[in-house]
Motif scaffolding. Sequence first.
Motif, PDB file in Angstrom:
ATOM      1  N   GLY A  14     -32.470-103.331  -6.368  1.00  0.00           N
ATOM      2  CA  GLY A  14     -32.575-102.816  -7.792  1.00  0.00           C
ATOM      3  C   GLY A  14     -32.784-101.197  -7.967  1.00  0.00           C
ATOM      4  N   LEU A  15     -31.858-101.176  -6.991  1.00  0.00           N
ATOM      5  CA  LEU A  15     -32.336 -99.305  -7.341  1.00  0.00           C
ATOM      6  C   LEU A  15     -31.241 -98.243  -8.520  1.00  0.00           C
ATOM      7  CD1 LEU A  15     -33.159 -98.800  -3.408  1.00  0.00           C
ATOM      8  CD2 LEU A  15     -34.828 -99.042  -5.748  1.00  0.00           C
ATOM      9  N   GLU A  16     -31.521 -97.221  -8.372  1.00  0.00           N
ATOM     10  CA  GLU A  16     -30.345 -96.303  -9.586  1.00  0.00           C
ATOM     11  C   GLU A  16     -29.720 -95.811  -8.374  1.00  0.00           C
ATOM     12  OE1 GLU A  16     -30.487 -95.695 -12.732  1.00  0.00           O
ATOM     13  OE2 GLU A  16     -31.755 -97.535 -12.663  1.00  0.00           O
ATOM     14  N   LEU A  21     -36.463 -92.042   0.735  1.00  0.00           N
ATOM     15  CA  LEU A  21     -36.797 -93.144   1.454  1.00  0.00           C
ATOM     16  C   LEU A  21     -37.926 -94.175   1.644  1.00  0.00           C
ATOM     17  CD1 LEU A  21     -36.000 -94.321   4.047  1.00  0.00           C
ATOM     18  CD2 LEU A  21     -37.049 -92.464   5.395  1.00  0.00           C
ATOM     19  N   SER A  22     -39.520 -93.346   0.700  1.00  0.00           N
ATOM     20  CA  SER A  22     -39.682 -94.065   0.482  1.00  0.00           C
ATOM     21  C   SER A  22     -39.978 -95.623  -1.106  1.00  0.00           C
ATOM     22  CB  SER A  22     -41.111 -93.087  -0.012  1.00  0.00           C
ATOM     23  OG  SER A  22     -40.914 -92.088  -1.225  1.00  0.00           O
ATOM     24  N   GLN A  23     -39.327 -94.689  -1.694  1.00  0.00           N
ATOM     25  CA  GLN A  23     -38.634 -96.490  -2.490  1.00  0.00           C
ATOM     26  C   GLN A  23     -37.554 -96.858  -2.366  1.00  0.00           C
ATOM     27  OE1 GLN A  23     -36.420 -92.871  -5.381  1.00  0.00           O
ATOM     28  NE2 GLN A  23     -37.668 -93.535  -6.311  1.00  0.00           N
ATOM     29  N   ILE A  24     -37.174 -96.934  -1.096  1.00  0.00           N
ATOM     30  CA  ILE A  24     -36.495 -97.894  -0.326  1.00  0.00           C
ATOM     31  C   ILE A  24     -37.408 -98.461  -0.020  1.00  0.00           C
ATOM     32  CG2 ILE A  24     -34.572 -98.453   1.449  1.00  0.00           C
ATOM     33  CD1 ILE A  24     -32.705 -95.698   0.719  1.00  0.00           C
ATOM     34  N   LYS A  25     -38.200 -98.042   1.227  1.00  0.00           N
ATOM     35  CA  LYS A  25     -39.430 -98.818   1.862  1.00  0.00           C
ATOM     36  C   LYS A  25     -40.183 -99.733   0.818  1.00  0.00           C
ATOM     37  CE  LYS A  25     -38.952 -96.241   6.488  1.00  0.00           C
ATOM     38  NZ  LYS A  25     -39.719 -95.209   6.507  1.00  0.00           N
ATOM     39  N   SER A  26     -40.888 -98.795   0.079  1.00  0.00           N
ATOM     40  CA  SER A  26     -41.531 -99.550  -0.730  1.00  0.00           C
ATOM     41  C   SER A  26     -40.688-101.018  -1.677  1.00  0.00           C
ATOM     42  CB  SER A  26     -41.567 -98.908  -1.770  1.00  0.00           C
ATOM     43  OG  SER A  26     -43.075 -99.609  -3.381  1.00  0.00           O
ATOM     44  N   ARG A  27     -39.266-100.741  -2.317  1.00  0.00           N
ATOM     45  CA  ARG A  27     -38.734-101.879  -2.935  1.00  0.00           C
ATOM     46  C   ARG A  27     -38.580-103.204  -1.930  1.00  0.00           C
ATOM     47  NH1 ARG A  27     -37.914-105.178  -6.754  1.00  0.00           N
ATOM     48  NH2 ARG A  27     -36.689-105.518  -6.884  1.00  0.00           N
ATOM     49  N   ARG A  56     -30.725-103.043   6.303  1.00  0.00           N
ATOM     50  CA  ARG A  56     -29.935-101.943   7.266  1.00  0.00           C
ATOM     51  C   ARG A  56     -29.019-101.380   6.549  1.00  0.00           C
ATOM     52  NH1 ARG A  56     -30.327-107.178   9.278  1.00  0.00           N
ATOM     53  NH2 ARG A  56     -28.387-107.559   8.429  1.00  0.00           N
ATOM     54  N   VAL A  57     -28.191-101.132   5.706  1.00  0.00           N
ATOM     55  CA  VAL A  57     -26.977-100.876   5.398  1.00  0.00           C
ATOM     56  C   VAL A  57     -27.285 -99.266   4.102  1.00  0.00           C
ATOM     57  CG1 VAL A  57     -25.605-100.682   2.726  1.00  0.00           C
ATOM     58  CG2 VAL A  57     -25.368-102.958   4.726  1.00  0.00           C
ATOM     59  N   LEU A  58     -28.897 -99.864   3.783  1.00  0.00           N
ATOM     60  CA  LEU A  58     -29.295 -98.551   2.830  1.00  0.00           C
ATOM     61  C   LEU A  58     -30.076 -97.451   4.297  1.00  0.00           C
ATOM     62  CD1 LEU A  58     -31.198-100.337  -0.005  1.00  0.00           C
ATOM     63  CD2 LEU A  58     -29.198 -98.610  -0.091  1.00  0.00           C
ATOM     64  N   LEU A  59     -30.888 -97.891   5.044  1.00  0.00           N
ATOM     65  CA  LEU A  59     -31.424 -97.245   5.767  1.00  0.00           C
ATOM     66  C   LEU A  59     -29.735 -96.042   7.421  1.00  0.00           C
ATOM     67  CD1 LEU A  59     -34.368 -98.914   7.472  1.00  0.00           C
ATOM     68  CD2 LEU A  59     -34.871 -97.635   5.836  1.00  0.00           C
ATOM     69  N   GLU A  60     -29.216 -97.266   7.239  1.00  0.00           N
ATOM     70  CA  GLU A  60     -27.925 -97.011   8.324  1.00  0.00           C
ATOM     71  C   GLU A  60     -27.074 -95.319   7.300  1.00  0.00           C
ATOM     72  OE1 GLU A  60     -23.759 -97.447   9.675  1.00  0.00           O
ATOM     73  OE2 GLU A  60     -24.891 -99.647   8.904  1.00  0.00           O
ATOM     74  N   TYR A  61     -26.641 -95.430   5.813  1.00  0.00           N
ATOM     75  CA  TYR A  61     -26.951 -94.229   4.582  1.00  0.00           C
ATOM     76  C   TYR A  61     -28.066 -93.629   5.191  1.00  0.00           C
ATOM     77  CZ  TYR A  61     -25.520 -91.406   1.180  1.00  0.00           C
ATOM     78  OH  TYR A  61     -24.900 -90.422   0.624  1.00  0.00           O
TER      79      TYR A  61
END
Length: 100
Positions: A14-16, A21-27, A56-61
């Motif tokens: 549900g991200l824009e 990175l902190s938003q990704i981890k928090s979500r 995993r996909v987001l962290l890889e990116y």
Amino acid sequence: MTYKELQLALAVFGLEQRASLSQIKSRHRELVKRHHPDLGAPDDSEEMRKVNAAYRVLLEYVSDYRFSFAEEEFYEQNPDERLRRQFFEGPFWGNDKENG
């Protein structure tokens, strides 16, 4: 990873189009708490698999992302500093560096 996979991962989280990175981890923490059976959620292992695969996909990116330290990128990422530079550092605002 394909662009489509990246977009699907953003949708799961549900991200824009821009996220830190902190938003990704928090979500990720929020979604794990919501869907983890040990934390009271119904046993929906498919949803947990989706969340973890998207993570995993987001962290890889982001791990392969090359950060720009160029001045114009700095001001794009820090709009308050851009406004300060634009309006408060000029002679019009009484901050003329030549006259001290």
